[in-house]
Design an enzyme around this catalytic site. Sequence first.
Site, PDB file in Angstrom:
ATOM      1  N   ALA A   1       0.845  -1.205   0.000  1.00  0.00           N
ATOM      2  CA  ALA A   1       0.000   0.000   0.000  1.00  0.00           C
ATOM      3  C   ALA A   1       0.874   1.245   0.000  1.00  0.00           C
ATOM      4  O   ALA A   1       1.861   1.324   0.739  1.00  0.00           O
ATOM      5  CB  ALA A   1      -0.903   0.009   1.234  1.00  0.00           C
TER       6      ALA A   1
ATOM      7  N   LYS B   1      13.289   3.143  13.319  1.00  0.00           N
ATOM      8  CA  LYS B   1      14.056   3.341  14.566  1.00  0.00           C
ATOM      9  C   LYS B   1      13.545   4.522  15.379  1.00  0.00           C
ATOM     10  O   LYS B   1      13.563   4.487  16.603  1.00  0.00           O
ATOM     11  CB  LYS B   1      15.540   3.503  14.260  1.00  0.00           C
ATOM     12  CG  LYS B   1      15.889   4.641  13.304  1.00  0.00           C
ATOM     13  CD  LYS B   1      16.143   4.146  11.918  1.00  0.00           C
ATOM     14  CE  LYS B   1      15.904   5.230  10.888  1.00  0.00           C
ATOM     15  NZ  LYS B   1      16.614   5.044   9.659  1.00  0.00           N
TER      16      LYS B   1
ATOM     17  N   VAL C   1      18.334  -0.828  12.780  1.00  0.00           N
ATOM     18  CA  VAL C   1      19.702  -0.427  13.135  1.00  0.00           C
ATOM     19  C   VAL C   1      20.699  -1.038  12.152  1.00  0.00           C
ATOM     20  O   VAL C   1      20.735  -2.260  11.976  1.00  0.00           O
ATOM     21  CB  VAL C   1      20.076  -0.890  14.573  1.00  0.00           C
ATOM     22  CG1 VAL C   1      21.478  -0.430  14.934  1.00  0.00           C
ATOM     23  CG2 VAL C   1      19.066  -0.387  15.585  1.00  0.00           C
TER      24      VAL C   1
ATOM     25  N   GLY D   1      21.129  -1.175   8.863  1.00  0.00           N
ATOM     26  CA  GLY D   1      20.783  -1.760   7.561  1.00  0.00           C
ATOM     27  C   GLY D   1      21.093  -3.234   7.440  1.00  0.00           C
ATOM     28  O   GLY D   1      20.465  -4.071   8.103  1.00  0.00           O
TER      29      GLY D   1
ATOM     30  N   ILE E   1      23.566  -5.075   8.396  1.00  0.00           N
ATOM     31  CA  ILE E   1      24.292  -5.814   9.453  1.00  0.00           C
ATOM     32  C   ILE E   1      23.267  -6.405  10.430  1.00  0.00           C
ATOM     33  O   ILE E   1      22.476  -5.656  11.007  1.00  0.00           O
ATOM     34  CB  ILE E   1      25.253  -4.887  10.245  1.00  0.00           C
ATOM     35  CG1 ILE E   1      26.133  -4.078   9.303  1.00  0.00           C
ATOM     36  CG2 ILE E   1      26.074  -5.682  11.245  1.00  0.00           C
ATOM     37  CD1 ILE E   1      26.978  -3.004  10.004  1.00  0.00           C
TER      38      ILE E   1
ATOM     39  N   ASP F   1      19.377  10.387  14.355  1.00  0.00           N
ATOM     40  CA  ASP F   1      19.185   9.025  13.836  1.00  0.00           C
ATOM     41  C   ASP F   1      20.112   8.043  14.576  1.00  0.00           C
ATOM     42  O   ASP F   1      19.680   6.958  14.976  1.00  0.00           O
ATOM     43  CB  ASP F   1      19.455   9.020  12.325  1.00  0.00           C
ATOM     44  CG  ASP F   1      19.315   7.645  11.716  1.00  0.00           C
ATOM     45  OD1 ASP F   1      18.186   7.151  11.613  1.00  0.00           O
ATOM     46  OD2 ASP F   1      20.358   7.047  11.346  1.00  0.00           O
TER      47      ASP F   1
ATOM     48  N   LYS G   1      19.083   4.802  17.111  1.00  0.00           N
ATOM     49  CA  LYS G   1      19.618   3.439  16.974  1.00  0.00           C
ATOM     50  C   LYS G   1      20.375   3.019  18.230  1.00  0.00           C
ATOM     51  O   LYS G   1      20.299   1.870  18.666  1.00  0.00           O
ATOM     52  CB  LYS G   1      20.513   3.368  15.738  1.00  0.00           C
ATOM     53  CG  LYS G   1      19.731   3.586  14.429  1.00  0.00           C
ATOM     54  CD  LYS G   1      20.667   3.839  13.261  1.00  0.00           C
ATOM     55  CE  LYS G   1      19.910   4.043  11.953  1.00  0.00           C
ATOM     56  NZ  LYS G   1      20.762   4.549  10.867  1.00  0.00           N
TER      57      LYS G   1
ATOM     58  N   GLY H   1      20.129   2.052   2.313  1.00  0.00           N
ATOM     59  CA  GLY H   1      19.895   1.712   0.904  1.00  0.00           C
ATOM     60  C   GLY H   1      18.828   0.646   0.766  1.00  0.00           C
ATOM     61  O   GLY H   1      18.554  -0.109   1.715  1.00  0.00           O
TER      62      GLY H   1
HETATM   63  N1  HSE Z   1      19.427   7.724   7.185  1.00  0.00           N
HETATM   64  C1  HSE Z   1      19.952   6.495   7.678  1.00  0.00           C
HETATM   65  C2  HSE Z   1      21.463   6.503   7.492  1.00  0.00           C
HETATM   66  C3  HSE Z   1      19.327   5.353   6.919  1.00  0.00           C
HETATM   67  O1  HSE Z   1      21.984   7.384   6.812  1.00  0.00           O
HETATM   68  O2  HSE Z   1      22.126   5.650   8.046  1.00  0.00           O
HETATM   69  C4  HSE Z   1      19.453   4.045   7.596  1.00  0.00           C
HETATM   70  O3  HSE Z   1      18.886   4.026   8.849  1.00  0.00           O
END
Ligand code: HSE
Length: 436
Positions: A45, A107, A134, A136, A138, A203, A207, A304
């Site tokens: 959606a 997050k 947290v 990506g 990993i 950010d 995390k 990504g």
């Molecule tokens: N904006 C975040 C970063 C994306 O640059 O790590 C992944 O959480």
Amino acid sequence: MKKDAVYVGIIGFGTVGTGTANILLKKRKDLERRLGFPLVLKRIADIDTKRDRGIRLPKGVLVKDFRTILNDPEIDIVVELVGGISHAREIILEALKNGKHVVTANKALLAEAGREIFKAARKNRMDVGFEASVAGSIPIIKVVRESLIGNKINNIYGIINGTSNYILTKMTEEHIDFKSALQEAQDLGYAEADPTFDIEGVDSAHKLAILASLSFGIPLSLKKVYTEGITGITPLDIQFASEFGYKIKLLAIAKRAGKDIELRVHPTMLPGDYLISGVKGVFNAIYIEGDATGPALYYGKGAGAMPTGSAVVSDIADIARNIKTGAVDRIHDVDMPENPELRIKKMEEIQTSYYLRFSAIDKPGVLSRISGVLGSHDISIKSMIQKRRKREKAVPVVMMTHEAKERDIVQALRQIDRLSVVSGKTVYLRVEGGEK
Ligand code: HSE
């Protein structure tokens, strides 16, 4: 549709939604072979059903109204990828209430409202997967929750914001300015919708709050994470850092010292020969010291479509397996009750080494005035550089200190910045691994 399948609905068809859909569709057969049952992406959606995302969806999969997913009795797992707080929170709470398991990469939401979400999950006996929240690609949530469960985790040092690391790497290697580097990171889809979250350290703080909760068995403590970003970092400081043999990284730090825990995110100078100092571009790395494992470094792409999509799919597969084996309600060791044994330190109580850059008038006696103030605050100088000669004009004077208390540094700099021989605000950066 096959009866023994597990059905998935994704809400939010942006960067991560596209990566997740790509993996679920392209690897469908392989996933079925490995799991022993099919994972069916039944619906996605998004309010924008027109934009070309470079992916061909089976007819009828893409819908405008997210309620189509929340109200579909056949859908077992709802994947929330809309981001932000309030809408995402409503989606997740409603999904849990409707008896659907949830996977999210959000997050910010977990750090801010995780308590409410995990409470609702427990109440409804549903799983909430958040591997993608947290670092990506990993699998650090799984590592901390499962693989390191036999450890007392003592220290965590993380580069967990790809955008900031990308910007600092570009500024260091290509000498481009902050703005152009940020624009590139945004164009590549790494940055948050609001990029101030990336560059102001927010950010990373989100995390870190999640990692610290899992690692130390404490409540989610976002408000107690000291947070400072990279917007004040200049090419001059990057250059001086390199002359001292250091790199500047936006580091998320969680440290245990006895009953005290430090939780902080800030630009940090690290010795250039540390493995984590070599982490470049959008890559993330998390260094964890457990009492049984000793030091370990986890490294990979932190943002990504496909790297983060991979983490989302890992949660979907885990939960699907839980559904099949009747082992749901298993992922709940985040946001633990208060641990009276542990206390989160205030920032002014921390002790570390510092890099100080003064803008000092080049004339006799100035250094002794600066070092006099430092000495009177119990701050000992380790080394110093003054590059240029500009009689009676301001020049950068850079010092590295031995370990000192943050409170003393702040007070000393307040006094130094008022001296007539100092022009402008002194820049200070914290140094890790400085005392060799
Ligand atoms: N904006 C975040 C970063 C994306 O640059 O790590 C992944 O959480």
